[in-house]
Design an enzyme around this catalytic site. Structure first.
Site, PDB file in Angstrom:
ATOM      1  N   ASN A   8     119.197 -35.200  20.514  1.00 21.13           N
ATOM      2  CA  ASN A   8     119.484 -34.079  19.610  1.00 21.13           C
ATOM      3  C   ASN A   8     119.069 -34.523  18.212  1.00 21.13           C
ATOM      4  OD1 ASN A   8     120.494 -32.003  18.088  1.00 21.13           O
ATOM      5  ND2 ASN A   8     122.658 -32.557  18.365  1.00 21.13           N
ATOM      6  N   LYS A  10     119.112 -32.838  15.598  1.00 23.25           N
ATOM      7  CA  LYS A  10     119.875 -32.127  14.547  1.00 23.25           C
ATOM      8  C   LYS A  10     118.892 -31.633  13.475  1.00 23.25           C
ATOM      9  CE  LYS A  10     123.719 -35.179  15.480  1.00 23.25           C
ATOM     10  NZ  LYS A  10     125.148 -35.295  15.271  1.00 23.25           N
ATOM     11  N   HIS A  93     127.526 -26.899  20.355  1.00 22.78           N
ATOM     12  CA  HIS A  93     127.646 -28.236  19.757  1.00 22.78           C
ATOM     13  C   HIS A  93     128.793 -28.205  18.746  1.00 22.78           C
ATOM     14  CE1 HIS A  93     126.771 -31.810  17.411  1.00 22.78           C
ATOM     15  NE2 HIS A  93     126.077 -32.243  18.454  1.00 22.78           N
ATOM     16  N   GLU A  95     129.132 -29.298  15.901  1.00 21.49           N
ATOM     17  CA  GLU A  95     128.757 -28.963  14.507  1.00 21.49           C
ATOM     18  C   GLU A  95     128.613 -27.457  14.342  1.00 21.49           C
ATOM     19  OE1 GLU A  95     125.456 -31.687  14.311  1.00 21.49           O
ATOM     20  OE2 GLU A  95     126.863 -33.360  14.388  1.00 21.49           O
ATOM     21  N   GLU A 164     131.462 -34.333  24.418  1.00 22.98           N
ATOM     22  CA  GLU A 164     131.211 -35.008  23.143  1.00 22.98           C
ATOM     23  C   GLU A 164     132.497 -35.004  22.316  1.00 22.98           C
ATOM     24  OE1 GLU A 164     126.831 -35.045  22.018  1.00 22.98           O
ATOM     25  OE2 GLU A 164     127.634 -33.180  21.250  1.00 22.98           O
ATOM     26  N   GLY A 170     128.331 -39.145  15.471  1.00 22.12           N
ATOM     27  CA  GLY A 170     127.772 -39.594  14.197  1.00 22.12           C
ATOM     28  C   GLY A 170     128.674 -40.556  13.432  1.00 22.12           C
ATOM     29  N   SER A 208     127.839 -41.185  19.491  1.00 18.94           N
ATOM     30  CA  SER A 208     127.457 -42.552  19.110  1.00 18.94           C
ATOM     31  C   SER A 208     126.993 -43.383  20.303  1.00 18.94           C
ATOM     32  CB  SER A 208     128.597 -43.241  18.350  1.00 18.94           C
ATOM     33  OG  SER A 208     128.880 -42.526  17.147  1.00 18.94           O
TER      34      SER A 208
HETATM   35  C1  PEP Z   1     125.159 -35.327  18.928  1.00 14.89           C
HETATM   36  O1  PEP Z   1     124.717 -34.877  17.893  1.00 14.89           O
HETATM   37  O2  PEP Z   1     125.243 -34.593  19.913  1.00 14.89           O
HETATM   38  C2  PEP Z   1     125.547 -36.743  18.967  1.00 14.89           C
HETATM   39  C3  PEP Z   1     126.102 -37.219  20.058  1.00 14.89           C
HETATM   40  O3  PEP Z   1     125.312 -37.485  17.842  1.00 14.89           O
HETATM   41  P1  PEP Z   1     125.448 -39.084  17.692  1.00 14.89           P
HETATM   42  O4  PEP Z   1     124.782 -39.692  18.899  1.00 14.89           O
HETATM   43  O5  PEP Z   1     124.717 -39.388  16.421  1.00 14.89           O
HETATM   44  O6  PEP Z   1     126.889 -39.392  17.630  1.00 14.89           O
END
Ligand code: PEP
Length: 246
Positions: A8, A10, A93, A95, A164, A170, A208
């Site tokens: 992703n 982003k 997601h 976000e 997630e 992040g 992460s």
């Molecule tokens: C994500 O944006 O779905 C995500 C898991 O980000 P990160 O791996 O940076 O935590």
């Protein structure tokens, strides 16, 4: 079932950076044991579609409209995504839930529109830190997934689900393999109660995931792949995660 590793991006990238990133990934990809996709900003779908011609990496979007067409300024419909060869789209997601007020009902409507267009929705679910600390993790993820299951009916087996934990996205704080597995088992059971074909549904872990921790997470029995943010922007890290997905 093959695992799925989806990057992703982003709101990152640019014409030159995208090309360099995909060149880096192509350079080390070989014949991966898993499926691989990259979810790119909508404005770069056409560019990345071109760059991925002949590649094993599949194209994904980061969002899709809950509407088919019309007066929805700034939105991108599932049919438009389809025009650019999009295979998957993220929906819900954290976000988008957090910064754009997306509700479970809206996420479910988006998943339905994607399916209608032949695009596989990657349905993201996950609890905040406050919810985890209040012991609500299971209830939250079950509620988020239930809205989509209720909406799509018989098409549950065509979904991808991504667990997630919001507190891990992040932040560099990853769920331990045991914490992740525990929630994945809950989601798998919920899918199994909804369809006899639940085994077809990959349940990805995201939050992460890195070159260093991917193998251990991906070895958990109910973790069917990864949704990777930050590490998907670094070719060597992304390739290492792909290698870990046997
Ligand atoms: C994500 O944006 O779905 C995500 C898991 O980000 P990160 O791996 O940076 O935590």
């Amino acid at each position: 079932m093959k695992k799925l590793i989806a990057g992703n991006w982003k709101m990152n990238g640019g014409l030159e950076a995208n090309e360099a990133l995909l060149r880096g990934i192509a350079g080390g990809l070989g014949q991966p044991a898993c499926a691989v996709a990259v979810a790119v900003p909508a404005v770069y779908l056409a560019q990345v579609q071109g760059l991925l011609q002949g590649s094993l990496v599949q194209l994904a979007a980061q969002d899709v409209s809950a509407h088919d067409a019309g007066a929805y300024t700034g939105e991108v419909s599932a049919a438009m995504l389809r025009d650019f060869g999009v295979r998957y789209t993220l929906v819900g997601h954290s976000e988008r839930r957090q910064y754009h007020g997306e509700t479970d009902a809206l996420v479910a409507a988006k998943a339905q529109k994607a399916l209608n267009a032949g695009i596989t929705p990657i349905v993201c679910v996950g609890e905040t830190l406050a919810q985890r600390e209040a012991g609500e993790t299971e209830a939250v993820v079950r509620r988020q997934l239930a809205a989509v299951i209720h909406q799509v009916g018989q098409c549950v087996s065509e979904l991808v689900v991504a667990y997630e934990p919001v507190w891990a996205i992040g932040t560099g704080k990853t769920a331990t393999p045991e914490q992740a597995q525990q929630v994945h088992a809950v989601l798998r059971a919920q899918l199994a109660a909804a369809t006899t074909q639940a085994a077809k549904v990959p349940v990805l872990y995201g939050g992460s995931m890195s070159a260093a921790n991917a193998a251990e997470l991906l070895a958990q029995p109910d973790i069917g792949g990864g949704l990777i943010g930050g590490a998907s922007l670094k070719p060597q890290d992304f390739l290492k995660i792909i290698e870990s997905a046997q």
